[in-house]
Design an enzyme around this catalytic site. Structure first.
Site, short mmCIF file in Angstrom:
data_model
loop_
_atom_site.label_atom_id
_atom_site.label_comp_id
_atom_site.label_asym_id
_atom_site.label_seq_id
_atom_site.Cartn_x
_atom_site.Cartn_y
_atom_site.Cartn_z
N ASP A 228 12.63 22.87 -5.55
CA ASP A 228 13.24 24.14 -5.14
C ASP A 228 14.60 24.37 -5.79
OD1 ASP A 228 11.05 24.65 -3.51
OD2 ASP A 228 11.98 23.76 -1.74
N ALA A 229 14.77 23.90 -7.02
CA ALA A 229 16.07 23.99 -7.68
C ALA A 229 15.98 24.66 -9.05
CB ALA A 229 16.70 22.61 -7.82
#
Length: 284
Positions: A228-229
């Site tokens: 999620d980056a």
């Protein structure tokens, strides 16, 4: 009647005269520029550009444009991608059990709101196969466990290659892709049910409820090896109150997820996103 166009996405070290050099390449070959947008990241020392022109009357045949522009771009240490408006990207949609984003994407593509062809749907569960049948799309059920993950990802990569897929859309696919998969196929967009970088990982609505936040969000981003980056394409939020339960947050969040994912996919398909480092420039 729409005229076919070509689009260049360019990034290079910032220096004087870049706009003129790129524009002159198009002008000198008889092209008519219809959209041009530029941005300079002063901190990074980078120039980023999106320029689109009509192919009607352009002197260079398509297969020579990339090579010809390279003669100008290479001395500038530029990276670039060339796209044509009449090319219809082929996408694969990956899902688990939730159907709201899948239905939304399929209807938008069917109604020509999103310019793409769905080559196949992949899922780690059999639940959404009836939707694929409804839209006459191949559905591949590949269960994922800790023991078979590597083997199944190799099958997924083979399916993508055989179907000539350009983009994978994770439409609530509740699995983490391995680093090896991302290295082999980096063109992946995910919808995360949170306003990243807050509340990464699982159950972000529960996390948000426990924290007592007053807004919740959704984020469409490119997938990288870090959970999620990846570079963010699109985000939005909706207000909530102390009266909202976790189920209220989930209901409001699903509406937001549909919209944000569709926007992110549309921007990508229109070649309006330029990634540099872990950031994006999104040209309007």
């Amino acid at each position: 009647m729409a005229v076919d166009t070509a689009t260049l996405l360019v990034s290079c070290p910032d220096q004087q005269g870049l706009v003129a050099k790129i524009a002159n390449f198009i002008y000198a070959n008889g092209g008519n520029i219809i959209h041009a947008d530029h941005h300079t990241d002063l901190e990074a020392g980078l120039f980023l550009s999106r320029i689109e022109w009509q192919l009607q009357g352009f002197n260079l045949p398509r297969h020579l444009i990339n090579e010809a522009f390279g003669a100008i771009a290479s001395p500038l240490q530029a990276k670039w991608k060339l796209h044509f408006s009449d090319t219809v990207p082929k996408v694969a949609i990956w899902v688990s059990k939730q159907d709201h984003c899948l239905y939304d994407l399929l209807w938008r593509i069917k109604s020509k709101e999103l310019k793409a062809e769905v080559g196949l749907i992949i899922s780690n569960h059999p639940d959404l196969d009836p939707i694929a049948q409804q839209f006459n799309i191949e559905y591949h059920h590949l269960p994922i466990t800790k023991e078979n993950k590597k083997e199944q990802e190799l099958k997924q990569l083979e399916l993508l290659k055989n179907a000539e897929i350009d983009l994978v859309i994770l439409a609530k696919y509740m699995q983490v892709l391995s680093s090896d998969f991302i290295k082999e196929f980096p063109a992946v967009i995910n919808i995360h049910h949170s306003f990243l970088p807050a509340f990464i990982g699982a159950k972000p609505y529960h996390q948000a409820y426990s924290r007592g936040v007053k807004i919740i969000g959704a984020t469409a981003h490119y997938v990288t090896q870090d959970l999620d980056a990846g570079p963010i394409i699109e985000q939005d939020v909706v207000r909530i109150s102390h009266r909202d339960t976790v189920q209220d947050l989930i209901r409001k969040g699903k509406d937001l997820e549909r919209i944000v994912l569709a926007r992110g996919v549309r921007l990508h398909l229109q070649n309006r996103v330029l990634v540099y480092g872990n950031r994006t420039v999104v040209f309007g």
